[in-house]
Design an enzyme around this catalytic site. Structure first.
Site, PDB file in Angstrom:
ATOM      1  N   ASN A  19       0.569   5.122   1.422  1.00  0.00           N
ATOM      2  CA  ASN A  19      -0.435   6.108   1.820  1.00  0.00           C
ATOM      3  C   ASN A  19      -0.853   5.769   3.251  1.00  0.00           C
ATOM      4  O   ASN A  19      -1.573   4.808   3.480  1.00  0.00           O
ATOM      5  CB  ASN A  19      -1.630   6.014   0.854  1.00  0.00           C
ATOM      6  N   TRP A  20      -0.375   6.560   4.169  1.00  0.00           N
ATOM      7  CA  TRP A  20      -0.631   6.265   5.592  1.00  0.00           C
ATOM      8  C   TRP A  20      -2.044   6.633   6.013  1.00  0.00           C
ATOM      9  O   TRP A  20      -2.467   6.305   7.123  1.00  0.00           O
ATOM     10  CB  TRP A  20       0.385   7.006   6.476  1.00  0.00           C
ATOM     11  N   LYS A  21      -2.758   7.347   5.169  1.00  0.00           N
ATOM     12  CA  LYS A  21      -4.129   7.791   5.479  1.00  0.00           C
ATOM     13  C   LYS A  21      -4.144   8.506   6.839  1.00  0.00           C
ATOM     14  O   LYS A  21      -3.171   9.158   7.194  1.00  0.00           O
ATOM     15  CB  LYS A  21      -5.094   6.598   5.407  1.00  0.00           C
ATOM     16  N   HIS A 107      -8.032  10.468  -4.328  1.00  0.00           N
ATOM     17  CA  HIS A 107      -8.100   9.147  -3.714  1.00  0.00           C
ATOM     18  C   HIS A 107      -9.570   8.761  -3.523  1.00  0.00           C
ATOM     19  O   HIS A 107     -10.407   9.616  -3.263  1.00  0.00           O
ATOM     20  CB  HIS A 107      -7.364   9.143  -2.370  1.00  0.00           C
ATOM     21  N   GLU A 109     -11.172   7.540  -1.177  1.00  0.00           N
ATOM     22  CA  GLU A 109     -11.801   7.973   0.075  1.00  0.00           C
ATOM     23  C   GLU A 109     -12.191   9.445   0.007  1.00  0.00           C
ATOM     24  O   GLU A 109     -13.167   9.869   0.621  1.00  0.00           O
ATOM     25  CB  GLU A 109     -10.864   7.674   1.256  1.00  0.00           C
ATOM     26  N   GLU A 179      -7.046   2.083  -8.308  1.00  0.00           N
ATOM     27  CA  GLU A 179      -7.420   1.495  -7.027  1.00  0.00           C
ATOM     28  C   GLU A 179      -8.896   1.109  -7.053  1.00  0.00           C
ATOM     29  O   GLU A 179      -9.769   1.963  -6.818  1.00  0.00           O
ATOM     30  CB  GLU A 179      -7.179   2.491  -5.889  1.00  0.00           C
ATOM     31  N   GLY A 185      -8.575  -1.853   1.564  1.00  0.00           N
ATOM     32  CA  GLY A 185      -8.765  -2.130   2.985  1.00  0.00           C
ATOM     33  C   GLY A 185      -9.658  -3.319   3.263  1.00  0.00           C
ATOM     34  O   GLY A 185     -10.069  -3.546   4.398  1.00  0.00           O
ATOM     35  N   SER A 225      -5.251  -3.513  -1.047  1.00  0.00           N
ATOM     36  CA  SER A 225      -4.819  -4.707  -0.310  1.00  0.00           C
ATOM     37  C   SER A 225      -3.513  -5.301  -0.835  1.00  0.00           C
ATOM     38  O   SER A 225      -3.373  -6.529  -0.922  1.00  0.00           O
ATOM     39  CB  SER A 225      -5.926  -5.761  -0.295  1.00  0.00           C
ATOM     40  N   GLY A 246      -1.744   0.955   1.208  1.00  0.00           N
ATOM     41  CA  GLY A 246      -2.383   1.547   2.380  1.00  0.00           C
ATOM     42  C   GLY A 246      -1.937   0.826   3.643  1.00  0.00           C
ATOM     43  O   GLY A 246      -0.854   1.054   4.172  1.00  0.00           O
ATOM     44  N   GLY A 247      -2.771  -0.079   4.128  1.00  0.00           N
ATOM     45  CA  GLY A 247      -2.543  -0.756   5.405  1.00  0.00           C
ATOM     46  C   GLY A 247      -1.138  -1.302   5.589  1.00  0.00           C
ATOM     47  O   GLY A 247      -0.518  -1.116   6.649  1.00  0.00           O
TER      48      GLY A 247
HETATM   49  P1  13P Z   1      -5.065  -0.773   1.358  1.00  0.00           P
HETATM   50  O1  13P Z   1      -3.687  -1.175   0.903  1.00  0.00           O
HETATM   51  O2  13P Z   1      -5.187  -0.659   2.841  1.00  0.00           O
HETATM   52  O3  13P Z   1      -6.129  -1.654   0.734  1.00  0.00           O
HETATM   53  O4  13P Z   1      -5.335   0.697   0.805  1.00  0.00           O
HETATM   54  C1  13P Z   1      -5.072   0.987  -0.517  1.00  0.00           C
HETATM   55  C2  13P Z   1      -5.138   2.444  -0.721  1.00  0.00           C
HETATM   56  O5  13P Z   1      -6.189   3.042  -0.632  1.00  0.00           O
HETATM   57  C3  13P Z   1      -3.890   3.169  -0.979  1.00  0.00           C
HETATM   58  O6  13P Z   1      -4.115   4.476  -1.370  1.00  0.00           O
END
Ligand code: 13P
Length: 266
Positions: A19-21, A107, A109, A179, A185, A225, A246-247
């Site tokens: 997920n590149w956000k 998600h 967020e 999640e 993050g 993470s 994510g990251g």
């Molecule tokens: P991180 O891997 O950056 O913690 O993010 C997880 C995430 O929200 C994937 O959708």
């Protein structure tokens, strides 16, 4: 653990999605996916299902760059209406049109920053399936909810409301992503045991809502993470069938290392 009942029911291929956000630009998005495609040549589609979820505006370019590979394209969100006067929204038909296979729904967020409700997310899950997409329904508790021992309540509510009206056939299109919000993050990963406990809870709930066989077939991803060096132990958990990254999905080398570690761990 509850998950043991499902051992051997079915061989679920692990599913790792990035997920590149709200990251990358038109240039870096393409070079990132090129790195993913070349690094995952041996694994994507055969040992592990792999997907990348770039921002909407780069879907088409990224889709083109991965079109000759088995890496799939996913969207980070989808609107529930098919078309019309919904300024700024993107429908499942549009996502399908540009080559998406998956759509992330709910998600954390979007729940906690944008304010999406379980009811809205449920509409999105329905719309995704109706439009021929495979939804990834995200659930997970906030830190204060975990501290107040509300993890089970929160995850149960999000799962049941998110899947309201989704019958067994449609359910086969769905991936669940657990999640924990406090692990997103933050560099704080849930311990493998914490992840397994909630994954087993989710599988148990699915068994109640549908049946045990179907529950055993649904892939439950962990997200929060995830890094190359914690992939092995997370994927080693019985009810962890994949990862939503994510990251670490923003660096091709790290994401490829996660995909390869996931392949080794299963
Ligand atoms: P991180 O891997 O950056 O913690 O993010 C997880 C995430 O929200 C994937 O959708």
């Amino acid at each position: 653990m509850f998950g043991e009942h499902f051992r051997g029911v079915t061989m679920k291929k692990p599913f790792v999605a990035g997920n590149w956000k709200m990251n990358t630009d038109s240039h870096s998005a393409v070079s990132l996916v090129e790195g993913v495609v070349s690094g995952c040549e041996e694994t994507a589609g055969s040992k592990v299902d792999v997907a990348v979820c770039p921002p909407f505006v780069y879907l088409q370019q990224v889709g083109k760059a991965l079109s000759s590979s088995l890496v799939a394209l996913g969207a980070q969100d989808v609107y529930f209406e098919q078309k019309g006067a919904f300024t700024g929204e993107v429908s499942s038909a549009m996502l399908k049109d540009v080559g998406c296979t998956y759509a992330i729904c709910g998600h954390s967020e979007r729940r906690h920053v944008i304010g999406e409700t379980d009811e809205l997310i449920n509409k999105k899950v329905h719309a995704a399936i109706l439009g021929g997409l495979l939804p990834i329904l995200c659930v997970g508790e906030l830190l204060e909810e975990r501290k107040a021992n509300k993890t089970t309540d929160v995850v149960t509510r999000q799962l049941k409301k998110g899947l309201m009206g989704i019958g067994p056939e449609k359910m086969l299109a769905v991936t669940i992503a657990y999640e924990p919000v406090w692990a997103i993050g933050t560099g704080l990963t849930a311990t493998p045991g914490q992840a397994q406990d909630v994954h087993a809870l989710i599988r148990g709930l699915l068994a109640e809502m549908y049946d045990r066989k179907l529950a055993g077939e649904i892939r439950i991803q962990y997200g929060g993470s995830v890094k190359p060096d914690n992939t092995g132990e997370l994927m080693g958990q019985e009810d962890v069938n994949g990862l939503l990254v994510g990251g670490a999905s923003l660096k091709a080398d790290d994401f490829v290392a996660i995909v390869k570690a996931a392949a080794r761990a299963t």
